[in-house]
Design a protein around this motif. Structure first.
Motif, short mmCIF file in Angstrom:
data_model
loop_
_atom_site.label_atom_id
_atom_site.label_comp_id
_atom_site.label_asym_id
_atom_site.label_seq_id
_atom_site.Cartn_x
_atom_site.Cartn_y
_atom_site.Cartn_z
N VAL A 272 0.86 -1.18 0.00
CA VAL A 272 0.00 0.00 0.00
C VAL A 272 0.90 1.23 0.00
CG1 VAL A 272 -1.81 1.30 1.20
CG2 VAL A 272 -1.80 -1.21 1.30
N ILE A 273 0.62 2.14 -0.92
CA ILE A 273 1.32 3.43 -0.99
C ILE A 273 0.30 4.49 -0.64
CG2 ILE A 273 2.48 5.10 -2.49
CD1 ILE A 273 3.19 2.68 -4.34
N ALA A 274 0.66 5.40 0.26
CA ALA A 274 -0.25 6.49 0.62
C ALA A 274 0.54 7.75 0.90
CB ALA A 274 -1.08 6.10 1.85
N GLU A 275 -0.17 8.88 0.88
CA GLU A 275 0.47 10.13 1.29
C GLU A 275 0.88 10.02 2.74
OE1 GLU A 275 -1.23 13.96 0.15
OE2 GLU A 275 -2.54 12.87 -1.24
N THR A 276 -0.04 9.55 3.59
CA THR A 276 0.24 9.29 5.00
C THR A 276 -0.64 8.14 5.48
OG1 THR A 276 -1.41 10.87 5.79
CG2 THR A 276 0.86 11.69 5.55
N PHE A 277 -0.23 7.50 6.56
CA PHE A 277 -0.98 6.41 7.18
C PHE A 277 -1.37 6.80 8.60
CE2 PHE A 277 1.50 4.23 3.98
CZ PHE A 277 0.59 3.32 3.46
N ALA A 278 -2.50 6.29 9.03
CA ALA A 278 -2.84 6.39 10.45
C ALA A 278 -1.82 5.55 11.21
CB ALA A 278 -4.26 5.89 10.69
N ARG A 279 -1.38 6.05 12.33
CA ARG A 279 -0.30 5.42 13.08
C ARG A 279 -0.60 3.97 13.46
NH1 ARG A 279 0.79 8.14 18.56
NH2 ARG A 279 -1.22 7.16 18.80
N ILE A 280 -1.80 3.69 13.95
CA ILE A 280 -2.12 2.32 14.38
C ILE A 280 -2.20 1.37 13.19
CG2 ILE A 280 -4.64 2.58 14.45
CD1 ILE A 280 -2.50 0.68 17.03
N PHE A 281 -2.70 1.84 12.04
CA PHE A 281 -2.72 1.00 10.85
C PHE A 281 -1.29 0.67 10.42
CE2 PHE A 281 -2.56 0.10 6.36
CZ PHE A 281 -3.57 -0.82 6.20
N TYR A 282 -0.43 1.68 10.45
CA TYR A 282 0.98 1.47 10.07
C TYR A 282 1.57 0.34 10.91
CZ TYR A 282 5.79 2.81 8.83
OH TYR A 282 7.07 2.80 8.35
N ARG A 283 1.36 0.41 12.23
CA ARG A 283 1.89 -0.61 13.12
C ARG A 283 1.28 -1.98 12.84
NH1 ARG A 283 0.51 1.23 18.29
NH2 ARG A 283 1.97 2.90 17.89
N ASN A 284 -0.05 -2.02 12.67
CA ASN A 284 -0.72 -3.30 12.41
C ASN A 284 -0.26 -3.90 11.09
OD1 ASN A 284 -2.18 -3.41 14.80
ND2 ASN A 284 -3.98 -2.41 13.92
N ALA A 285 -0.07 -3.07 10.07
CA ALA A 285 0.38 -3.57 8.77
C ALA A 285 1.75 -4.24 8.88
CB ALA A 285 0.41 -2.43 7.74
N ILE B 42 4.02 -1.27 3.47
CA ILE B 42 3.38 0.01 3.20
C ILE B 42 4.46 1.06 3.02
CG2 ILE B 42 1.24 -0.56 4.41
CD1 ILE B 42 2.24 0.96 6.80
N MET B 43 4.17 2.06 2.20
CA MET B 43 5.14 3.13 1.97
C MET B 43 4.43 4.47 1.93
SD MET B 43 7.77 1.88 -0.93
CE MET B 43 9.28 1.13 -0.40
N GLU B 44 5.00 5.44 2.62
CA GLU B 44 4.52 6.81 2.52
C GLU B 44 5.31 7.51 1.43
OE1 GLU B 44 4.62 8.86 6.26
OE2 GLU B 44 2.82 7.82 6.97
N CYS B 45 4.60 8.01 0.44
CA CYS B 45 5.24 8.76 -0.65
C CYS B 45 4.18 9.68 -1.26
CB CYS B 45 5.81 7.82 -1.70
SG CYS B 45 6.82 8.71 -2.94
N PRO B 46 4.06 10.92 -0.72
CA PRO B 46 3.02 11.84 -1.19
C PRO B 46 3.05 12.08 -2.70
CG PRO B 46 3.99 12.65 0.84
CD PRO B 46 4.80 11.47 0.42
N ASP B 47 4.23 12.25 -3.29
CA ASP B 47 4.31 12.52 -4.72
C ASP B 47 3.75 11.36 -5.54
OD1 ASP B 47 5.47 14.97 -4.20
OD2 ASP B 47 7.51 14.28 -4.57
N ALA B 48 4.15 10.15 -5.21
CA ALA B 48 3.65 8.98 -5.94
C ALA B 48 2.15 8.81 -5.73
CB ALA B 48 4.39 7.72 -5.49
N ALA B 49 1.70 8.99 -4.49
CA ALA B 49 0.28 8.82 -4.18
C ALA B 49 -0.59 9.81 -4.95
CB ALA B 49 0.04 8.96 -2.69
N LYS B 50 -0.09 11.01 -5.16
CA LYS B 50 -0.85 12.03 -5.90
C LYS B 50 -0.82 11.77 -7.41
CE LYS B 50 -0.01 15.61 -2.48
NZ LYS B 50 0.83 16.78 -2.16
N GLU B 51 0.27 11.26 -7.92
CA GLU B 51 0.46 11.11 -9.37
C GLU B 51 -0.11 9.81 -9.95
OE1 GLU B 51 2.40 9.19 -12.56
OE2 GLU B 51 3.38 8.99 -10.64
N ILE B 52 -0.05 8.74 -9.19
CA ILE B 52 -0.51 7.44 -9.70
C ILE B 52 -2.03 7.46 -9.81
CG2 ILE B 52 -0.69 4.97 -9.16
CD1 ILE B 52 2.10 5.29 -7.77
N GLU B 53 -2.53 6.90 -10.89
CA GLU B 53 -3.97 6.80 -11.12
C GLU B 53 -4.39 5.34 -11.15
OE1 GLU B 53 -5.00 8.94 -14.67
OE2 GLU B 53 -4.04 10.78 -13.97
N ALA B 54 -5.68 5.12 -10.92
CA ALA B 54 -6.23 3.76 -10.97
C ALA B 54 -5.88 3.12 -12.30
CB ALA B 54 -7.73 3.79 -10.76
#
Length: 166
Positions: free
Chosen positions: A82-95, A102-114
């Motif tokens: 999962v790539i996201a701009e940001t993750f909720a802290r508890i989800f990050y830990r559970n993942a 999981i990876m936080e990458c705002p630029d990729a999350a904004k640019e990638i399309e379905a």
């Protein structure tokens, strides 16, 4: 480790109740949870997601109640990362605890399309949108977190470490 797949794109504040609706929390069977992953948001996800695909989302992915069912459902559905701009802290830990990268990458999350085909190297943090010929860089996981993910989660990692200590 290099992964390649297709992107499923979602917006901001995708909460755990959207990832796996509460009505299915009476099950702990990963495959049963996967059959209902994202169904309230994207009815086609379960039928269209293939092994190795990605979820790409906006800010605060996995917010809401703390439930391990959410990352378990995502991982069991075949999603490799999962790539996201940001993750909720508890989800990050559970993942991480269940071995879902999981990876936080705002630029990729904004640019990638379905539907975009992307590849990700979790060791280096390189994210390549093959469809658009664009590259992004996320912070790579520390080695110990990569070891946890490669082991399939924290419990498997601890078991492996205990066997190694004997």
């Amino acid at each position: 480790m290099m992964m390649t797949g297709r992107a499923f794109k979602y917006g901001d504040n995708i909460d755990t109740d959207v990832i796996i609706p509460a009505r299915y929390l009476n099950s702990s069977d990963a495959q049963e949870l996967a059959e209902h992953c994202m169904e309230d948001l994207d009815k086609n996800f379960v039928n269209e997601a293939k092994q190795g695909d990605f979820i790409v989302a906006g800010k605060n992915f996995g917010c809401g109640s703390s439930r391990e069912h959410a990352p378990i459902a995502i991982k069991a559905s075949g999603v490799s990362l999962v790539i996201a701009e940001t993750f909720a802290r508890i989800f990050y830990r559970n993942a991480i605890n269940i071995g879902l990268p999981i990876m936080e990458c705002p630029d990729a999350a904004k640019e990638i399309e379905a539907g975009d085909e992307i590849s990700v190297d979790i060791k280096t943090g390189a994210i390549k949108n093959i469809t658009k010929s664009k590259e992004h860089k996320a912070a790579p996981f520390p080695e110990f977190m990569q070891d946890i993910i490669n082991a399939g989660g924290l419990i498997n990692y601890i078991k492996k470490e205990q066997v190694g200590d004997e």
